[in-house]
Design an enzyme around this catalytic site. Structure first.
Site, PDB file in Angstrom:
ATOM      1  N   ASP A  19      -3.215 -38.481  72.531  1.00  0.00           N
ATOM      2  CA  ASP A  19      -2.256 -39.422  71.979  1.00  0.00           C
ATOM      3  C   ASP A  19      -1.083 -39.496  72.960  1.00  0.00           C
ATOM      4  OD1 ASP A  19      -1.016 -41.158  70.189  1.00  0.00           O
ATOM      5  OD2 ASP A  19      -0.130 -39.540  69.030  1.00  0.00           O
ATOM      6  N   ASP A  21       2.773 -40.893  72.209  1.00  0.00           N
ATOM      7  CA  ASP A  21       4.093 -40.574  71.653  1.00  0.00           C
ATOM      8  C   ASP A  21       4.048 -39.284  70.842  1.00  0.00           C
ATOM      9  OD1 ASP A  21       5.586 -42.949  72.489  1.00  0.00           O
ATOM     10  OD2 ASP A  21       4.231 -44.024  71.158  1.00  0.00           O
TER      11      ASP A  21
END
Length: 181
Positions: A19, A21
């Site tokens: 991922d 953020d």
């Protein structure tokens, strides 16, 4: 006797899906500037960065909706969403990557994965217009063999489809992948 794979469950991993953020990059400072710029133009008071940090992770529309919800009732939030999204994008295009920081150890970890010849994908709920510039500004873009964003498919995380497609693109089964996020 214990099988080798039980001693080392990651032995057959060929794909790493990360991922963006909150996993590799702390982009909340950029989001803080953009969201509060949006609020100012809507003549609403600013929102504290601690609140914004809690809103991150479920996509841009949820981020904007949650921020507006601090000051507006739900019917007003929905009436304001179109202009709020336009304003948020306006400000975020300007500040994307300017205040964000890469978490400690991320570059070293990505380099170690590359050296092990693992296929590395970034699968994020951030729109592509922001993802690639953010990765580039923070010196991470070149580590990825594949980048899937919220607008790559009709569905986004937590639906498993984007991660399943990353495995398929690399030619591996999901059991040969690890997701970090």
């Amino acid at each position: 006797m214990t099988a080798i794979s039980e001693k080392n469950p990651l032995k057959d991993i060929r794909v790493v899906i990360l991922d963006l953020d909150g996993t590799m990059i702390d982009s909340v400072p950029d989001l803080d500037v953009a969201l509060n710029g949006m609020l100012k133009e809507l003549t609403l008071p600013p929102v504290e960065v601690a609140s914004i940090r809690m809103f991150v992770g479920r996509g841009t529309q949820n981020l904007v909706r949650s921020t507006l919800s601090v000051h507006l009732e739900s019917d007003e939030v929905e009436k304001t969403m179109d202009i709020a999204m336009t304003l948020f994008y306006k400000y975020y295009r300007i500040v994307n990557g300017e205040h964000s920081t890469v978490f400690p150890g991320v570059k070293e970890g990505l380099q170690a994965m590359k050296e092990k010849r693992l296929d590395i994908a970034c699968v994020t709920n951030k729109p592509s217009i922001f993802t690639e510039p953010l990765l580039a500004k923070n010196g991470l873009y070149s580590y990825f063999n594949l980048i899937y964003c919220s607008d790559t498919f009709l569905v986004k995380k937590p639906d498993p489809f984007p991660m399943q497609m990353a495995c398929k693109k690399f030619g591996y089964q999901p059991a040969q992948a690890v997701a970090i996020g």
